[in-house]
Design an enzyme around this catalytic site. Structure first.
Site, PDB file in Angstrom:
ATOM      1  N   SER A 214       0.966  -1.301   0.000  1.00 48.75           N
ATOM      2  CA  SER A 214      -0.013  -0.038  -0.046  1.00 48.75           C
ATOM      3  C   SER A 214       0.895   1.252   0.034  1.00 48.75           C
ATOM      4  O   SER A 214       2.218   1.033  -0.417  1.00 48.75           O
ATOM      5  CB  SER A 214      -0.769   0.089   1.390  1.00 48.75           C
ATOM      6  OG  SER A 214      -1.947   1.036   1.028  1.00 48.75           O
ATOM      7  N   ASN A 215       0.432   2.320   0.409  1.00 47.81           N
ATOM      8  CA  ASN A 215       1.028   3.706   0.405  1.00 47.81           C
ATOM      9  C   ASN A 215       0.731   4.488   1.592  1.00 47.81           C
ATOM     10  O   ASN A 215      -0.445   4.224   2.084  1.00 47.81           O
ATOM     11  CB  ASN A 215       1.000   4.464  -0.757  1.00 47.81           C
ATOM     12  CG  ASN A 215      -0.453   4.738  -1.269  1.00 47.81           C
ATOM     13  OD1 ASN A 215      -0.951   5.453  -0.636  1.00 47.81           O
ATOM     14  ND2 ASN A 215      -0.898   4.103  -2.024  1.00 47.81           N
TER      15      ASN A 215
END
Ligand code: CTP
Length: 408
Positions: A214-215
């Protein structure tokens, strides 16, 4: 100042002042508002009067300060809070203490200001200011969440020197910044009849049930766009990746996890949209395979290499069949900001792109501010200073409104 009040008079604002060291800034804000043609009345809590004298506000407004619930001689209908909430076009509390926020969020209307806020059905802006350890309390986050859910706007405190001399996030934004937020609050509803589709937050691409790629996106920028569009009268549809934020009041929110789910949900809403703002930080790659069970150490499944495949570029696919819609993208870059953004604008067939450099202080993931450059198809790039994400959202919408008008 542009407002939704009647043409025969200027906007009317009830300025609430609660008891914090920053209360002196309310005097400067009052002056700035008056210079913009806003008619201001001031309501103070008892403790605010320990920080700034009532006489100062009385002299500047030419009206006694509203403070005492029982000052019934001043009331036309017998209830001051009812009179005040009928008089005002908007209420702004600057500064708002932790005590005030908690009371306002839980309906404890036990002074004239809190009573007036609870009785008011127009736009309200609260500007918290406090020591950063108070702002770290669960009670603070809880109060803000509840207030936002009920449609109240919040101008978040900024980082800087606090009354104690310490540096932290709790400082009241300067009067000039509050003035901009108040202008946003009093704007005419220029998106009435439009549907705005906004994506927000990160996506997650799972390797197994407990691990994902993810981020750090928190969704703040996308939610700010949704809030601003709703404030300006749009029907707002949000497709949101996982975030800790509550959906802004009055928007229709759909929660998704992966890029593929976001794609499906955006497609399902695309036909209804006049505007699409893709603020989500969508994963560009996902693992080719997702394990059904947790990958165990020593089982021969070690993640020494993971095979990845590209996700669909949602925005680029919308750009190919955008029709009359206004399409807005974001470009997150860490180098060559304008080149990267310009090429995304063209490649994805967008009308506007919001470029930010993640390495700039005050920009990017998690923070309440952003530093962006706006690139449209025609004209020079517009470099904006560091602004709150809510302000950036209004700046974006200011560019969308004329594009919509051109297509009518
Ligand atoms: N975007 C999208 N679908 C993706 C990836 C990105 O719709 N699979 C959108 C984002 O929401 C954003 C814009 O495209 O509005 C640009 O995203 P960004 O991550 O800056 O760029 P990418 O297109 O992913 O290109 P690169 O990673 O090469 O910078």
């Amino acid at each position: 100042m542009n407002t939704n009040s009647s043409h025969s008079r200027g906007p009317r604002l009830l300025l609430g002042v609660t008891g914090g060291v920053a209360a002196f800034k309310a005097v400067l804000l009052l002056r700035a508002l008056q210079e913009e043609g806003v008619e201001v009345r001031v309501a103070m809590t008892d403790s605010a009067t320990k920080f700034v004298g009532e006489a100062t506000f009385q002299a500047l407004t030419g009206q006694p300060v509203y403070r005492d619930i029982w000052d019934l001689d001043r009331s036309e209908g017998g209830e001051l809070h009812v009179d005040l909430s009928a008089w005002a076009d908007a209420i702004v509390v600057y500064p708002a203490t932790l005590d005030f926020l908690v009371r306002a969020s839980s309906g404890r209307a036990n002074d004239l200001l809190a009573l007036s806020v609870s009785c008011f059905d127009g736009p309200v802006l609260l500007c918290p200011a406090m020591h950063h350890r108070m702002a770290a309390q669960a009670a603070y986050e809880d109060a803000l969440r509840r207030l936002r859910e009920s449609g109240v706007s919040v101008l978040p405190p900024v980082s800087g020197r606090l009354a104690s001399g310490e540096i932290g996030e709790g400082r009241l934004p300067e009067p000039a910044d509050a003035l901009l937020a108040i202008k946003d609050l009093l704007r005419p509803p220029d998106l009435v009849g439009r549907t705005v589709l906004v994506t927000a937050g990160p996506t997650r691409e799972h390797l197994d049930p407990v691990r994902f790629l993810s981020n750090p996106s928190t969704g703040k920028m996308g939610y700010a766009v949704a809030r601003a569009a709703a404030r300006r009268g749009a029907r707002v549809l949000v497709v949101s990746g996982p975030t800790a934020l509550s959906p802004p009041a009055g928007v229709e929110c759909c929660a998704v996890t992966t890029a593929a789910e976001m794609h499906t949900e955006v497609e399902a809403r695309f036909d209804q949209a006049d505007v699409v703002v893709m603020a989500a930080a969508v994963a560009d790659f996902r693992p080719v395979a997702t394990a059904d069970h947790k990958l165990k150490k020593g089982s021969g499944n070690e993640l020494s290499s993971v095979r990845m495949e590209p996700t669909t570029d949602i925005l680029a696919s919308l750009g190919q069949r955008k029709g009359h819609r206004v399409l807005v993208g974001f470009a997150m870059e860490t180098e060559k900001l304008l080149d990267g953004a310009q090429s995304k604008l063209e490649r994805k067939n967008l009308d506007l792109i919001v470029a930010n450099n993640l390495t700039t202080e005050g920009a990017g993931f998690g923070v309440n501010t952003n530093v962006v450059t706006l690139l449209a198809r025609h004209g020079e790039p517009v470099e904006l200073p560091r602004l709150s994400k809510d302000r950036v959202a209004h700046e974006i919408i200011d560019r969308i409104v004329p594009l919509l008008a051109e297509r009518d």
